[in-house]
Design an enzyme around this catalytic site. Structure first.
Site, PDB file in Angstrom:
ATOM      1  N   SER A 138       6.604-130.284  62.557  1.00 39.58           N
ATOM      2  CA  SER A 138       5.758-129.414  63.371  1.00 39.58           C
ATOM      3  C   SER A 138       5.846-129.860  64.820  1.00 39.58           C
ATOM      4  O   SER A 138       6.163-131.023  65.116  1.00 39.58           O
ATOM      5  CB  SER A 138       4.305-129.505  62.901  1.00 39.58           C
ATOM      6  N   TYR A 151      -2.647-135.151  59.922  1.00 38.92           N
ATOM      7  CA  TYR A 151      -1.569-134.158  59.891  1.00 38.92           C
ATOM      8  C   TYR A 151      -0.519-134.441  60.970  1.00 38.92           C
ATOM      9  O   TYR A 151       0.681-134.509  60.681  1.00 38.92           O
ATOM     10  CB  TYR A 151      -2.136-132.753  60.085  1.00 38.92           C
TER      11      TYR A 151
END
Length: 262
Positions: A138, A151
């Site tokens: 990401s 995350y």
């Protein structure tokens, strides 16, 4: 024919990988928790493209899940030419006040399952001196993100790990790519319990199809890393590296806290 194993294949980027590779006449092994969604997708792709699609229903946060998936491919006599570690999720909120089990599951899925599956399939690729691995990270990997701490850290791991494997394995004819998409049209924000007001402040949202096509192009070009997002996000990521850490973290904390109305 080439065979690709895709985790998190029941929706979002994983499903988009399945559809794009099926259109390229690639046999598939689809891995996710949802048996109904997987079977429906498998049936559709088999009928439309006349390819072989196998389904493995597995929660990759479970102990020895990667070994179970690997053993299933061996039992079925499948050779995995492309491994796509796409499964992952996040959780918005103050870490100290978060659900402990959920934070551990993020690490188990985003980090441990990725490492374990790669360690099972990579040695076989080396023996054949061919193969490809795509790890989906990401844009969040490139800086710490308060209120998405675990995350973002897990995606930073995926970037570092993947780029190291790219360097170790290209001499064996193996391509390793880490794909780093920006905000994408998936269920991420909902599953991560993102406040709607904060989700609306995100930058241009990419389609899953765009993420997949750019990832496959980068893989074909032997790139170790591809950032898939709009120009503004690319620029902000570059500038973030130049900002003193205290200032950067203060700005990020303010954005993710104030944007959520906390």
């Amino acid at each position: 024919m080439t065979t690709a194993l895709i985790t998190g294949a029941s929706g979002g980027i994983g499903e988009a990988f399945a559809r794009e590779l099926a259109a390229r006449q690639t046999n598939l092994v689809l891995v996710a928790r949802s048996v109904e969604k997987l079977n429906q997708l498998a049936q559709e792709l088999q009928q439309q493209y006349k390819i072989q699609v196998d389904v493995i229903v597995k929660d990759l946060t479970e102990p020895d899940a990667a070994a179970t998936v690997f053993d299933a491919t061996k039992t079925q006599g499948l050779t995995i030419d492309i491994l796509i570690n796409n499964a992952g999720f996040g959780d918005y909120g103050d870490f100290a006040e978060s659900d402990r089990t959920r934070q551990i599951k993020i690490v188990q899925l985003n980090v441990l399952a990725l490492v374990d599956l790669t360690h099972h399939f990579l040695p076989l690729m080396r023996q054949r001196r061919s193969g490809s691995i795509i790890n989906v990270a990401s844009i969040a990997a490139f800086q710490p993100i308060p209120y998405l701490s675990v995350y973002a850290a897990s995606k930073a791991f995926a970037v570092s790990f993947s780029e190291a494997l790219w360097a170790e394995n290209r001499q064996y004819g193996i391509r390793v790519l880490v794909a780093c998409p920006g905000p994408t049209e998936t269920n991420f924000f909902t599953e991560a319990n993102f406040p709607p007001a904060l989700a609306q402040t995100t930058n241009t949202v990419m389609s899953s199809q765009e993420v997949v096509r750019e990832s496959l192009t980068a893989l074909e070009q032997w790139e170790p890393n591809v950032i898939i997002s709009d120009t503004g996000t690319h620029l902000r990521s570059a500038v973030a590296k130049l900002v003193p850490r205290k200032i950067l973290l203060t700005l990020l904390a303010k954005h993710f806290k104030v944007g959520a109305g906390l």
